[in-house]
Design an enzyme around this catalytic site. Structure first.
Site, PDB file in Angstrom:
ATOM      1  N   ALA A   1      37.741  39.943  43.729  1.00 15.83           N
ATOM      2  CA  ALA A   1      37.142  38.638  43.454  1.00 15.83           C
ATOM      3  C   ALA A   1      37.160  37.871  44.767  1.00 15.83           C
ATOM      4  CB  ALA A   1      37.950  37.912  42.388  1.00 15.83           C
TER       5      ALA A   1
ATOM      6  N   GLY B   1      42.356  29.793  45.803  1.00 15.89           N
ATOM      7  CA  GLY B   1      42.434  31.181  45.319  1.00 15.89           C
ATOM      8  C   GLY B   1      41.757  31.328  43.976  1.00 15.89           C
ATOM      9  N   ASN B   2      41.966  32.453  43.334  1.00 16.46           N
ATOM     10  CA  ASN B   2      41.432  32.642  41.990  1.00 16.46           C
ATOM     11  C   ASN B   2      42.392  33.503  41.179  1.00 16.46           C
ATOM     12  OD1 ASN B   2      40.548  35.545  42.107  1.00 16.46           O
ATOM     13  ND2 ASN B   2      39.343  34.738  43.816  1.00 16.46           N
ATOM     14  N   ARG B   3      42.069  33.710  39.932  1.00 17.75           N
ATOM     15  CA  ARG B   3      43.039  34.306  39.017  1.00 17.75           C
ATOM     16  C   ARG B   3      42.932  35.825  38.894  1.00 17.75           C
ATOM     17  NH1 ARG B   3      42.459  31.141  33.618  1.00 17.75           N
ATOM     18  NH2 ARG B   3      43.953  32.731  32.978  1.00 17.75           N
ATOM     19  N   SER B   4      42.202  36.467  39.801  1.00 19.06           N
ATOM     20  CA  SER B   4      42.108  37.929  39.716  1.00 19.06           C
ATOM     21  C   SER B   4      43.493  38.573  39.872  1.00 19.06           C
ATOM     22  CB  SER B   4      41.176  38.434  40.819  1.00 19.06           C
ATOM     23  OG  SER B   4      41.325  39.819  40.956  1.00 19.06           O
TER      24      SER B   4
END
Ligand code: CTP
Length: 410
Positions: free
Chosen positions: A285, A214-217
């Site tokens: 994102a 995942g990512n931090r958006s």
């Protein structure tokens, strides 16, 4: 952890002053009409207003404490100044003959009048009283003076039956009309009739049933754009990755998890020929890669080093850029980079050209992720506009101003 208010996108705010007329019960409908459009309503009651409808009703509906007392011990500071500063528009509905008289005189003898005297926001006044009180020369003179003072929009009263059954000019205007007057003062409806597809949040790519890439958006930027666009009259569909944010009022939301699901959801909105939206704002994102082999069972721990094979996801906005004929839908992309200044703008311009979009919103990661504010540059084929530090709601409005202009050109 985030501090409680740090990430709040500032919502347009109305102070609703309810004074002592039987029409006070209709103020509840004004609250509804505003709240469902994403407006924050700060309820303020005069003592007589509170005799008609209880504070608990307004507190419950507005999710803000209904205030009545200038000397409220629960508020640390000067309540009338706080309310006056927070409110973008002040609505007085119902407005009695008495409150109108006090407004005209510039009195500040209770919380409502002190707030009105302190505020510099536009005011909506909705008179409601017995027709003989409204027709009285004193009231007529006061209403005329209020108009001449130049800050108040006076809505109604209308002719109709009043509380005791008599019919005449004194009945409060329709609550929806009063709310509409406040909404039009809050901002332009310059996206009315436009269909916007907004994506937001991260996409999450499963490795197995319990792990993911995942990512931090946080999704806050996309949600702010959806909220502001809906307030400005657009029909908004928000395709959101996994985030825990409330759906902005009036926005249709489709929740997805992975990039491929986001692609399918967008396709569902846009249709095969892309005609389902007038503009696409791609704030999500989207993960560039997904695990090549997602497992249906949990990977077990072992002693050896392992590697995860990733395969590229489709570039969703670039696909739209490549396939659109002409300039519809208008395409807005984001570029989140670790570069700053000129390098950031250069990378954003490369993305603009590579993905064939109309506008790229360039952000430096260290100036946006997890913050309530953003420092962005708006990059178009012909130039760039480097914006200062803005609240995400304000930045959303600046982006939407561009979308509006691009739609007018397209
Ligand atoms: N985007 C997209 N589909 C992807 C990846 C990104 O539609 N698979 C969109 C994003 O929503 C954003 C823009 O493309 O509007 C730029 O995303 P970004 O991650 O900054 O760019 P990438 O193309 O992934 O380039 P890089 O990661 O190399 O910077």
């Amino acid at each position: 952890m985030n501090e409680p208010n740090k990430d709040r996108v500032r919502r347009p705010t109305v102070a609703l002053c309810v004074t002592g007329s039987i029409a006070a019960f209709k103020a509840v409908e004004i609250v509804r009409a505003l709240v469902t459009r994403g407006v924050r309503v700060l309820p303020v009651l005069t003592r007589s207003g509170a005799k008609f409808v209880g504070r608990a009703t307004f507190t419950g509906l507005c999710a803000e404490p209904a205030r009545e007392d200038m000397w409220d011990p629960s508020f640390p500071g000067e309540l009338h100044i706080h309310l006056a500063t927070e409110a973008d528009v002040v609505v007085v509905a119902p407005a009695t003959a008495d409150v109108i008289a006090r407004m005209v005189q510039g009195r500040a003898d209770d919380l409502v009048t002190a707030l009105l005297l302190c505020s510099r926001a536009p005011i909506v006044v909705a008179p409601a009283m017995h027709p003989r009180m409204f027709a009285h020369p004193a009231t007529q003179r006061n209403v005329r003076q209020l108009r001449e003072d130049g800050r108040a929009t006076i809505v109604g009263p209308v002719v109709g039956p009043v509380a005791n059954g008599e019919v005449g000019l004194g009945r409060m205007a329709d609550p929806v009309e009063i709310a509409a007057a406040a909404l039009s003062l809050l901002g332009p409806r310059d996206l009315a009739g436009r269909r916007l597809l907004v994506t937001a949040g991260p996409t999450v790519e499963d490795i197995d049933p319990v792990r993911f890439v995942g990512n931090r958006s946080s999704g806050r930027m996309g949600f702010a754009i959806a909220q502001r666009a809906a307030l400005r009259g657009a029909k908004v569909t928000l395709v959101a990755g996994p985030v825990e944010l409330p759906t902005p009022p009036g926005v249709e939301r489709v929740d997805v998890r992975s990039a491929l699901q986001m692609q399918a959801a967008m396709h569902g909105v846009l249709g095969a020929d892309g005609s389902g939206a007038d503009a696409v704002v791609m704030a999500a994102a989207v993960a560039d890669y997904r695990p090549a082999h997602a497992s249906t069972t949990k990977h077990k721990r072992g002693a050896e080093r392992i590697s995860l094979e990733l395969e590229p996801n489709p570039d969703l906005i670039a696909q739209l850029g490549a396939s659109r004929a002409g300039r519809r839908p208008v395409l807005v992309g984001f570029a989140l980079e670790t570069a700053q200044g000129d390098d950031l703008v250069r990378l954003a311009r490369e993305k603009l050209e590579r993905k064939r979009v109309d506008l790229v919103v360039a952000n430096a990661a260290q100036e946006s992720i997890g913050l309530a504010t953003n420092r962005a540059a708006l990059v178009t084929p012909t130039g760039e506009d480097r914006l200062g530090e803005l609240d995400k709601g304000e930045l959303a409005d600046r982006i939407l101003d561009r979308v509006r202009d691009l739609l007018a050109e397209a």
